[in-house]
Design an enzyme around this catalytic site. Structure first.
Site, short mmCIF file in Angstrom:
data_model
loop_
_atom_site.label_atom_id
_atom_site.label_comp_id
_atom_site.label_asym_id
_atom_site.label_seq_id
_atom_site.Cartn_x
_atom_site.Cartn_y
_atom_site.Cartn_z
N GLU A 172 0.83 -1.21 0.00
CA GLU A 172 0.00 0.00 0.00
C GLU A 172 0.86 1.26 0.00
O GLU A 172 0.50 2.27 -0.60
CB GLU A 172 -0.95 -0.02 1.21
N HIS A 175 1.68 2.38 -3.40
CA HIS A 175 0.64 3.18 -4.04
C HIS A 175 0.68 4.64 -3.57
O HIS A 175 0.39 5.55 -4.34
CB HIS A 175 -0.74 2.58 -3.75
#
Length: 645
Positions: A172, A175
């Site tokens: 994550e 991202h």
């Protein structure tokens, strides 16, 4: 491709999104007109031939109405999501994790995220949990780095061990640092419009149940029939919109998942964590699926598939699990053995939840030697800037060890909403030993005797902090400080500024502390204009000031600092100037506001130059590290801590 190149690439991907969207809109407009024409033709409302219909005023008006509906759908969703990550978390019903939580699974999550934030030089995201979701999944969302949220399902907390959770968080964070999260939120808003027509068709079909009272059946029969056919057609067109929506999401996000998986391995120097998480998803088919009504909207944002998708080879937003796991270093035989082993060992509730999935990795040994600490001079500066927007294993090790060395009372205070503000005041007082009594009196006057007592209790431990522990505590305290009410935040910032000005000067650390907190707690106040600056000549004065202050922070001899300063200015084509005599916080703040408008490809040489200045003497002082952190933060370039031997 480095962070700065990826930012340009992200802008190009946004253009692809626009292109796909225009194609979808054209197809939907044509489909709506075709459906309306055939509905009217079958029901006898019109007898025009197709060629005349598509050249008639009715075609123009219907096309205009369709475009308005699509635009309204997108604009309404964009307005709903204007709050960024916070709006997405609220939309899916996620619960914010309190910084002072006593839940061991949530505490473990906070620790893992703190390590990644310190290692990457990014603000700590707001952490949320979807309590009703038992699948293994997670996502990040936000329009700006300082407004990012990280959402994890309860199933991920319960079923993953620490190593696997760290792999998911690393995914994550990729991202976050690849600028994916901003595009993801925009994508939700854009696609809402092309999905709205299907929802309108469903509404129209329900409404027709109540039609038929005011006119005779003979007068209204054909119109009602036409409306029923049109409503059914709009439902079908809704699926056309859904098809295009999934196609757009698939085109944009599938390769990003491979990149994020690889980045997680790079960050953590370990492929077994993320591979273990993917293996556990594979154990039970659909174990990453979400029950939320918004699962379809956010399918492109999640760690794993959030919805079942037909034609998954074309429309899936994620690569097949086997492909993702194989890309992490598994052979089919190893994968089968690990899946079988994990299936009998799924245990939830602590750090050993589900025995760790250990896998062979050729990449791990190569990554083990990565990092800045073994480098020096120009090479170290290049390595430091190459690490912008990423995490190296050395930085993650540094963050883990640093957090372990922080005094327990200070670490606990950073997670406590009632004491986090007092901790920031205590850190500010570490710079003003000679003004301690006056500073404590000022705190009591502005914030009361209870706050003075809390600051006094924390001050001794704050003065004994490891040299580089101040930034770690500021980063850890951000979630607790954000949960203060707006008047409390403003009062805290006001008191910090008053303390900094108490002795008529503002030191570099006093500026770093107040600037970071203003950037996080008052984001609108630190936003620069949107007009990009494409030439260094346009910001010569600002460059001279920032370069001069970083040069001063090195603590080198005056003649060495002057030589480095003039040489650096000349490399930017700026005529030699005198080295700034003293630290000027106000001018620095204004300079950074302007320099944030530089294009990404100009920010890169600037940060590289500043890193090289800091490493010129083969060591990095605390002042240099702190000053570089706030400069990188204000330039919106997440830069890991500068390490040196």
């Amino acid at each position: 491709m480095d962070f700065f190149g990826r930012q340009d690439w992200a802008r190009r991907r946004s253009k692809w999104l626009v292109g796909y969207f225009i194609l979808a809109v054209v197809m939907i407009v044509v489909a709506v007109n075709a459906a309306t024409y055939f509905a009217f033709r079958i029901s006898g409302v019109t007898k025009l031939p197709p060629a005349e219909w598509f050249g008639s005023a009715a075609f123009g008006w219907l096309s205009l109405i369709t475009l308005i509906v699509i635009a309204l759908g997108s604009l309404l969703k964009m307005a709903q999501l204007s709050g960024g990550g916070q709006a997405v978390a609220d939309m899916v019903g996620a619960r914010r994790v309190l910084p002072e939580t006593s839940d061991p699974l949530e505490r473990r999550l906070i620790n893992v995220v703190e390590e990644m934030a310190i290692a990457s030089g990014t603000p700590l995201p707001r952490i949320y949990v979807m309590d009703e979701e038992q699948g293994i999944n997670a996502f990040v969302a936000g329009l700006k780095a300082e407004e990012t949220v990280l959402v994890v399902t309860r199933g991920a907390l319960q079923q993953l061990n620490r190593q696997e959770l760290q792999g998911v968080i690393g995914h994550e964070y990729s991202h976050i640092m690849h600028s994916d999260m901003r595009l993801n939120v925009k994508l939700m808003g854009v696609l809402a419009g092309i999905l709205l027509l299907g929802q309108f068709g469903e509404f129209l079909l329900r409404s027709l149940r109540h039609v038929g009272g005011g006119r005779s059946k003979k007068d209204s029969g054909n119109i009602v029939l036409a409306m029923i056919i049109l409503a059914i057609a709009l439902l079908v067109i809704g699926y056309v919109g859904l098809f295009f929506g999934r196609l757009i999401k698939s085109a944009i996000s599938r390769q990003r998942e491979f990149l994020a998986d690889a980045s997680s391995v790079q960050y953590t120097r370990d492929n077994s964590g993320i591979a273990g998480a993917l293996t556990k998803i594979k154990l039970a088919s659909g174990s990453s699926l979400l029950q939320s009504a918004h699962a379809e909207e956010m399918s492109h944002m999640c760690f794993g598939e959030s919805v079942h998708v037909a034609m998954s080879g074309l429309l899936s937003t994620h690569p097949p699990l086997d492909d993702r796991i194989s890309a992490l270093g598994f052979t089919p035989a190893v994968l089968a053995r690990r899946v079988s082993q994990a299936a009998s060992n799924v245990v939830a509730g602590n750090d050993v939840a589900g025995n760790e999935v250990a896998v062979e990795s050729a990449a791990s040994s190569a990554l083990a030697s990565a990092g800045v600490s073994a480098l020096s001079g120009h090479a170290a500066a290049r390595q430091a800037v190459a690490s912008v927007g990423t995490v190296t294993p050395s930085h993650l090790d540094y963050a883990q060890q640093l957090l372990e060395r922080l005094p327990a009372p200070l670490r606990e205070a950073s997670h406590d909403r009632q004491r986090a503000g007092a901790l920031m005041l205590a850190l500010m007082l570490t710079e003003s030993a000679g003004q301690q009594v006056a500073a404590l009196n000022l705190i009591e006057q502005q914030r009361g005797p209870a706050e003075r007592a809390q600051v006094t209790a924390l001050l001794f431990a704050a003065r004994a902090l490891p040299a580089d522990g101040r930034l770690a505590l500021i980063t850890s305290a951000r979630p607790a400080l954000e949960m203060l009410r707006e008047p409390e935040r403003q009062q805290l910032l006001s008191t910090l500024l008053a303390l900094a000005r108490l002795d008529q000067t503002i030191t570099p650390f006093e500026y770093v502390l107040s600037a970071l907190l203003r950037h996080w707690l008052q984001p609108a106040a630190s936003r620069s204009a949107t007009t990009a600056i494409t030439r260094f000549a346009a910001v010569a004065d600002e460059l001279a000031l920032v370069i001069g202050l970083v040069t001063q922070a090195s603590g080198s001899r005056a003649d060495e600092m002057s030589a480095h300063y003039k040489q650096t200015l000349s490399s930017f084509g700026i005529s030699a100037a005198d080295l700034p005599v003293e630290f000027d916080a106000v001018k620095l703040d204004q300079a950074l506001l302007t320099l944030d408008r530089l294009t990404p490809l100009l920010k890169k040489p600037l940060l590289s130059t500043l890193a090289e200045l800091a490493l010129a003497d083969q060591e990095v002082t605390v002042n240099e590290r702190e000053l570089l952190r706030v400069i990188a933060e204000r330039l919106n370039c997440p830069m890991p801590p500068l390490l040196a031997r």
